[in-house]
Design a protein around this motif. Structure first.
Motif, PDB file in Angstrom:
ATOM      1  N   LEU A   1       6.805  -4.645  16.415  1.00  0.00           N
ATOM      2  CA  LEU A   1       7.028  -5.087  15.044  1.00  0.00           C
ATOM      3  C   LEU A   1       5.927  -6.047  14.582  1.00  0.00           C
ATOM      4  O   LEU A   1       5.511  -6.032  13.421  1.00  0.00           O
ATOM      5  N   LYS A   2       5.472  -6.867  15.505  1.00  0.00           N
ATOM      6  CA  LYS A   2       4.482  -7.880  15.154  1.00  0.00           C
ATOM      7  C   LYS A   2       3.129  -7.260  14.828  1.00  0.00           C
ATOM      8  O   LYS A   2       2.437  -7.705  13.899  1.00  0.00           O
ATOM      9  N   THR A   3       2.744  -6.215  15.572  1.00  0.00           N
ATOM     10  CA  THR A   3       1.410  -5.633  15.400  1.00  0.00           C
ATOM     11  C   THR A   3       1.186  -5.046  14.009  1.00  0.00           C
ATOM     12  O   THR A   3       0.226  -5.435  13.311  1.00  0.00           O
TER      13      THR A   3
ATOM     14  N   ALA B   1       1.364  -7.887  11.285  1.00  0.00           N
ATOM     15  CA  ALA B   1       0.181  -8.757  11.215  1.00  0.00           C
ATOM     16  C   ALA B   1      -0.978  -8.024  10.533  1.00  0.00           C
ATOM     17  O   ALA B   1      -1.715  -8.609   9.709  1.00  0.00           O
ATOM     18  N   SER B   2      -1.122  -6.738  10.850  1.00  0.00           N
ATOM     19  CA  SER B   2      -2.197  -5.957  10.247  1.00  0.00           C
ATOM     20  C   SER B   2      -1.986  -5.804   8.745  1.00  0.00           C
ATOM     21  O   SER B   2      -2.920  -5.957   7.943  1.00  0.00           O
ATOM     22  N   MET B   3      -0.741  -5.512   8.352  1.00  0.00           N
ATOM     23  CA  MET B   3      -0.429  -5.328   6.939  1.00  0.00           C
ATOM     24  C   MET B   3      -0.675  -6.626   6.162  1.00  0.00           C
ATOM     25  O   MET B   3      -1.273  -6.623   5.071  1.00  0.00           O
ATOM     26  N   ILE B   4      -0.239  -7.744   6.725  1.00  0.00           N
ATOM     27  CA  ILE B   4      -0.446  -9.044   6.057  1.00  0.00           C
ATOM     28  C   ILE B   4      -1.938  -9.353   5.946  1.00  0.00           C
ATOM     29  O   ILE B   4      -2.422  -9.867   4.925  1.00  0.00           O
TER      30      ILE B   4
ATOM     31  N   TYR C   1      -8.011  -0.354   1.890  1.00  0.00           N
ATOM     32  CA  TYR C   1      -7.155  -1.407   2.439  1.00  0.00           C
ATOM     33  C   TYR C   1      -5.695  -1.196   2.044  1.00  0.00           C
ATOM     34  O   TYR C   1      -4.772  -1.444   2.832  1.00  0.00           O
ATOM     35  N   LEU C   2      -5.478  -0.747   0.819  1.00  0.00           N
ATOM     36  CA  LEU C   2      -4.107  -0.463   0.379  1.00  0.00           C
ATOM     37  C   LEU C   2      -3.492   0.667   1.203  1.00  0.00           C
ATOM     38  O   LEU C   2      -2.305   0.619   1.576  1.00  0.00           O
ATOM     39  N   ALA C   3      -4.313   1.683   1.482  1.00  0.00           N
ATOM     40  CA  ALA C   3      -3.821   2.805   2.279  1.00  0.00           C
ATOM     41  C   ALA C   3      -3.445   2.349   3.687  1.00  0.00           C
ATOM     42  O   ALA C   3      -2.417   2.760   4.245  1.00  0.00           O
ATOM     43  N   ILE C   4      -4.283   1.474   4.268  1.00  0.00           N
ATOM     44  CA  ILE C   4      -3.987   0.967   5.618  1.00  0.00           C
ATOM     45  C   ILE C   4      -2.720   0.115   5.600  1.00  0.00           C
ATOM     46  O   ILE C   4      -1.858   0.220   6.484  1.00  0.00           O
ATOM     47  N   ALA C   5      -2.593  -0.753   4.579  1.00  0.00           N
ATOM     48  CA  ALA C   5      -1.403  -1.599   4.468  1.00  0.00           C
ATOM     49  C   ALA C   5      -0.148  -0.749   4.312  1.00  0.00           C
ATOM     50  O   ALA C   5       0.907  -1.038   4.906  1.00  0.00           O
ATOM     51  N   LEU C   6      -0.243   0.326   3.521  1.00  0.00           N
ATOM     52  CA  LEU C   6       0.899   1.224   3.347  1.00  0.00           C
ATOM     53  C   LEU C   6       1.246   1.930   4.655  1.00  0.00           C
ATOM     54  O   LEU C   6       2.419   2.070   5.011  1.00  0.00           O
TER      55      LEU C   6
ATOM     56  N   LYS D   1       0.712   0.786   7.682  1.00  0.00           N
ATOM     57  CA  LYS D   1       1.356  -0.182   8.569  1.00  0.00           C
ATOM     58  C   LYS D   1       2.789  -0.476   8.106  1.00  0.00           C
ATOM     59  O   LYS D   1       3.682  -0.705   8.918  1.00  0.00           O
ATOM     60  N   GLY D   2       3.005  -0.473   6.774  1.00  0.00           N
ATOM     61  CA  GLY D   2       4.363  -0.668   6.274  1.00  0.00           C
ATOM     62  C   GLY D   2       5.281   0.469   6.685  1.00  0.00           C
ATOM     63  O   GLY D   2       6.441   0.246   7.051  1.00  0.00           O
ATOM     64  N   ASP D   3       4.742   1.711   6.618  1.00  0.00           N
ATOM     65  CA  ASP D   3       5.531   2.865   7.065  1.00  0.00           C
ATOM     66  C   ASP D   3       5.856   2.756   8.555  1.00  0.00           C
ATOM     67  O   ASP D   3       6.963   3.085   8.999  1.00  0.00           O
ATOM     68  N   ARG D   4       4.868   2.300   9.323  1.00  0.00           N
ATOM     69  CA  ARG D   4       5.083   2.144  10.770  1.00  0.00           C
ATOM     70  C   ARG D   4       6.143   1.086  11.042  1.00  0.00           C
ATOM     71  O   ARG D   4       6.995   1.236  11.920  1.00  0.00           O
TER      72      ARG D   4
END
Length: 371
Positions: free
Chosen positions: A157-159, A162-165, A185-190, A192-195
């Protein structure tokens, strides 16, 4: 303990009887004995004068003697029984007290003396102790699994969080960020949010699939259609690793089961096959009806051979075959455990074998719902 108690009862009875006889012999030699003898003579012996013979005659009054004998025997039996009961009760109480102190020690170690002293309790005590030790071992393992779960899920959960933040902070801090990078960056954050959402769902699965009962909503499922749909859903993942799926499904197969839960089983097996399959490899799915009127589904992938000792562990919760796998491709170690729970809830079985680079998961399910 029963034989030992019987022996003590008989010993006590003989001692009491012997003591009573000896006491009566001693009493007979004293003044009390003589007085008692005189009283018995007056009660049981009748005297009269025989005028013909000219002498006094004494005869035993047999009716009185019989009555006296019966009364004496009853009194003696009651007395001996009462004393024996009191002695036996105290002995039994003492034995139970000693046994109560010995059992806790016996539960901790193999105490041969206790078994020899109480042979009737030997097998039951050994069985109770073994069950107790087994329960303690299971509790220890389950506690360790819970700790592992917390460790795994906390890390997983932390990984992504932290990446999304981190990427969201970049978007906020750099106002003149190029559009191309902003979208990246938005795509990566999304992603990580899905993960993160996926891992949270797995956390809920820990609770849901630990329950003793699982509610099933069954209906008829066309097997060919189900497998076609599941394969289509994996198209992007298959393309990424240049993998392909081949289907070998018998015609007109219909399974009576919970479609959502069975779909989840196939999803977990396909996901497992994609993750562990070699790049450019083939994933094979076969479905047929057995002679015993059961549905057999096999999902095979080409990859590294799973060691024999690990095949028996892959269905355990939180177990990861490749512990170095990144959280991007790996789950919390619940997929196969959940698949097993679902299959068992449908009165089926799931097994795995791995030989010469080919790993195959086999599911067997009743085709018709049991009534």
């Amino acid at each position: 303990m029963t034989n030992k108690l019987y022996k003590k009862m008989l010993t006590t009875l003989f001692l009491i009887t012997g003591t009573f006889v000896l006491l009566m012999m001693l009493v007979n030699q004293t003044f009390i004995g003589k007085a008692l003898g005189k009283l018995i003579d007056e009660m049981l012996v009748s005297y009269f004068y025989d005028e013909t013979a000219g002498i006094g005659v004494s005869i035993v009054d047999w009716p009185r003697f019989k009555m006296f004998f019966i009364i004496v025997v009853i009194v003696l039996l009651l007395l001996i029984s009462g004393i024996t009961f009191l002695v036996t009760r105290n002995t039994l109480k003492k034995e139970l007290g000693e046994l109560g102190k010995a059992i806790p020690e016996f539960m901790k170690k193999d105490d041969r003396e206790l078994l020899e002293e109480y042979p009737e309790l030997g097998y039951p005590l050994v069985e109770v102790r073994n069950n107790h030790q087994l329960a303690e071992e299971l509790y220890r393992k389950e506690t360790q699994r819970t700790k592992d779960m917390i460790t795994y899920l906390a890390h997983d959960l932390k990984t992504p969080l932290a990446s999304m933040i981190g990427y969201l902070n970049l978007l906020c801090d750099i106002q003149d960020l190029p559009l191309e990078k902003r979208e990246k960056y938005l795509a990566i954050a999304l992603e990580k949010g899905d993960r993160l959402e996926e891992l949270i769902n797995e956390l809920f699965d820990v609770v849901r699939f630990d329950l003793d009962s699982m509610e099933l909503h069954v209906r008829d499922i066309p097997v060919q259609l189900l497998l076609d749909q599941m394969t289509e859903e994996f198209y992007p993942m298959l393309q990424e690793k240049q993998q392909r799926v081949t289907l070998d499904v018998a015609e007109n197969l219909v399974l009576t089961a919970d479609p959502e839960k069975i779909a989840r089983v196939i999803n977990n097996l396909l996901k497992n096959a994609v993750y562990y399959g070699h790049v450019g490899s083939e994933i094979m799915i076969e479905a047929k009806q057995s002679a015993e009127n059961r549905l057999i589904i096999k999902v095979s992938n080409e990859g590294n051979t799973i060691p024999e000792k690990e095949l028996g562990m892959i269905f355990e919760k939180f177990y990861r075959l490749d512990k170095s796998r990144s959280t991007k491709s790996g789950g919390g170690g619940l997929g196969l455990a959940i698949a097993k729970e679902i299959v068992h809830a449908h009165q089926g079985t799931i097994t795995a074998e791995s030989k010469e680079g080919l790993t195959t998961f086999t599911i067997e399910l009743p085709i018709l719902k049991e009534t």
